[in-house]
Design an enzyme around this catalytic site. Structure first.
Site, mmCIF file in Angstrom:
data_model
loop_
_atom_site.group_PDB
_atom_site.id
_atom_site.type_symbol
_atom_site.label_atom_id
_atom_site.label_comp_id
_atom_site.label_asym_id
_atom_site.label_seq_id
_atom_site.Cartn_x
_atom_site.Cartn_y
_atom_site.Cartn_z
ATOM 1 N N GLY A 162 -45.612 -47.886 3.088
ATOM 2 C CA GLY A 162 -45.277 -46.483 2.786
ATOM 3 C C GLY A 162 -46.546 -45.649 2.687
ATOM 4 N N HIS A 163 -47.526 -46.158 1.925
ATOM 5 C CA HIS A 163 -48.797 -45.424 1.806
ATOM 6 C C HIS A 163 -49.480 -45.301 3.173
ATOM 7 C CE1 HIS A 163 -48.590 -47.295 -2.358
ATOM 8 N NE2 HIS A 163 -48.687 -46.012 -2.633
ATOM 9 N N SER A 207 -42.066 -49.565 -2.785
ATOM 10 C CA SER A 207 -42.708 -49.092 -4.011
ATOM 11 C C SER A 207 -43.640 -50.189 -4.492
ATOM 12 C CB SER A 207 -41.640 -48.825 -5.081
ATOM 13 O OG SER A 207 -42.232 -48.779 -6.365
ATOM 14 N N MET A 254 -51.870 -44.311 -6.084
ATOM 15 C CA MET A 254 -52.313 -45.090 -7.247
ATOM 16 C C MET A 254 -52.652 -46.513 -6.808
ATOM 17 S SD MET A 254 -50.372 -43.624 -10.542
ATOM 18 C CE MET A 254 -48.869 -44.540 -10.399
ATOM 19 N N GLY A 255 -52.913 -46.689 -5.513
ATOM 20 C CA GLY A 255 -53.348 -48.000 -5.020
ATOM 21 C C GLY A 255 -52.218 -49.002 -4.898
ATOM 22 N N VAL A 295 -40.232 -44.720 3.417
ATOM 23 C CA VAL A 295 -40.279 -45.969 4.199
ATOM 24 C C VAL A 295 -39.572 -47.072 3.412
ATOM 25 C CG1 VAL A 295 -41.789 -47.661 5.334
ATOM 26 C CG2 VAL A 295 -42.474 -45.258 5.217
ATOM 27 N N LEU A 336 -51.561 -50.681 -2.198
ATOM 28 C CA LEU A 336 -50.986 -49.982 -1.047
ATOM 29 C C LEU A 336 -49.985 -50.838 -0.277
ATOM 30 C CD1 LEU A 336 -54.310 -48.392 0.210
ATOM 31 C CD2 LEU A 336 -52.603 -47.388 -1.316
ATOM 32 N N HIS A 337 -48.969 -50.163 0.238
ATOM 33 C CA HIS A 337 -47.975 -50.824 1.090
ATOM 34 C C HIS A 337 -47.758 -49.946 2.329
ATOM 35 C CE1 HIS A 337 -45.347 -47.839 -0.645
ATOM 36 N NE2 HIS A 337 -45.467 -48.350 -1.849
ATOM 37 N N ARG A 344 -43.995 -50.944 -7.383
ATOM 38 C CA ARG A 344 -43.267 -51.600 -8.483
ATOM 39 C C ARG A 344 -42.279 -52.665 -7.997
ATOM 40 N NH1 ARG A 344 -43.685 -46.203 -10.988
ATOM 41 N NH2 ARG A 344 -44.939 -46.453 -12.874
HETATM 42 O O1 PAF Z 1 -47.204 -40.728 -6.280
HETATM 43 C C1 PAF Z 1 -48.175 -41.259 -6.854
HETATM 44 O O2 PAF Z 1 -48.621 -42.351 -6.522
HETATM 45 C C2 PAF Z 1 -48.846 -40.525 -8.018
HETATM 46 O O3 PAF Z 1 -47.912 -39.874 -8.804
HETATM 47 C C3 PAF Z 1 -49.950 -39.557 -7.559
HETATM 48 C C4 PAF Z 1 -49.406 -38.425 -6.712
HETATM 49 C C5 PAF Z 1 -51.007 -40.318 -6.769
HETATM 50 C C6 PAF Z 1 -50.640 -38.930 -8.783
HETATM 51 O O4 PAF Z 1 -51.218 -39.887 -9.611
#
Ligand code: PAF
Length: 279
Positions: A36-37, A185, A30-31, A176, A33-34, A187
């Site tokens: 972890g992503h 996160s 969901m963008g 991570v 990004l950190h 958040r």
């Molecule tokens: O984990 C997330 O960021 C979201 O739940 C996902 C898997 C991208 C679906 O919107």
């Protein structure tokens, strides 16, 4: 890095890669990004020749009183990070493109999604499953990578793939943490420095539970109660603490390998989740 704004353009790109004999991995995000992503992206690169990252804040997985509007967004920064990782394509549709005007079908899982976070966020997993299946369809991915931080999400998605025979391989990537132990996160940006400090209780309680387990204490009720006590001190509200099987999410009678110790709690207005899978 190609930027696809429509499902059609992403499908065409993926079809061309497949025709050239290349495999495709998808990293749904969901963008905002950190690290972890980015660790998911790096794992995806080991699993397939081409990597697609989706950046889409999915409205259908947020409840009416949740943080859809405030959810942090920074597309320019996200794209720069993904470009630097050597990602082949980013998929960033609008909600209208993703869902169309009159979508009336959504995907409901009836067991694993009803416990833990699902008990507090009743529409969340239907929104997640629906968008994830749509992302699989648009990207035609061979492999999809999800973080183990969202352990319940991973279990529910694996179940969807199993039960609906979805032709994609799901890979779980290690959680991570920040240097101080807080699980990464998007958040976390909501937390004030004082709240961040209090939020460290989440991972400290889990670390202690794991140490107790390694010392031979295997009673789940005792571990859960101890974690609850630690969270009650540091957090403003505790949604749940559970000891469940990591695949079925059913409560365990005894802690053991593959037991998922998971929790959700509020620090200030921010809802945080964290977990350990015992090994
Ligand atoms: O984990 C997330 O960021 C979201 O739940 C996902 C898997 C991208 C679906 O919107």
């Amino acid at each position: 890095m190609k930027v696809c704004r429509t499902k059609k353009s992403l499908s065409a790109l993926s079809a061309a890669w497949h025709r050239a004999g290349e495999t495709v991995a998808l990293v749904p995000t969901m963008g905002f990004l950190h690290e972890g992503h980015l660790s998911l992206v790096r794992l995806a690169k080991k699993k397939a020749r081409r990597v697609v990252v989706s950046v889409f804040v999915n409205p259908t997985q947020f409840g009416p009183n949740e943080d859809f509007a405030q959810y942090p967004r920074d597309e320019r920064r996200d794209f720069a990070l993904l470009r630097a990782e050597g990602v082949d394509a980013v998929f960033a549709p609008t909600p209208e493109e993703m869902y169309g005007a009159e979508a009336t079908v959504s995907l409901v899982e009836s067991k694993l999604s009803k416990v833990m976070c699902g008990a507090f966020r009743p529409i969340h997993f239907a929104g997640v499953l629906t968008v994830v299946l749509k992302l699989f369809n648009a990207s035609r991915a061979d492999v999809a990578v999800f973080g183990r931080k969202d352990a319940q999400q991973l279990a529910v998605i694996r179940r969807m793939v199993r039960d609906l025979d979805v032709p994609v391989r799901i890979v779980g990537a290690p959680l991570v943490r920040e240097k101080d132990g807080l699980a990464l996160s998007s958040r976390n940006t909501y937390l004030s420095p004082a709240e961040h400090e209090r939020a460290l209780a989440l991972h400290e309680a889990l670390d202690e539970a794991e140490a107790d387990y390694k010392a031979g204490r295997t009673d789940p009720r005792r571990s859960v109660a101890k974690i609850e006590k630690a969270l009650a001190k540091a957090c403003d509200r505790v949604d749940y603490v559970v000891a469940v099987d990591a695949d079925t999410l059913e409560p365990v009678k005894k802690l053991g390998p593959n037991t998922l110790l998971a929790l959700a709690a509020y620090v200030g207005k921010t809802r945080l989740i964290d977990n350990h899978v015992l090994r």
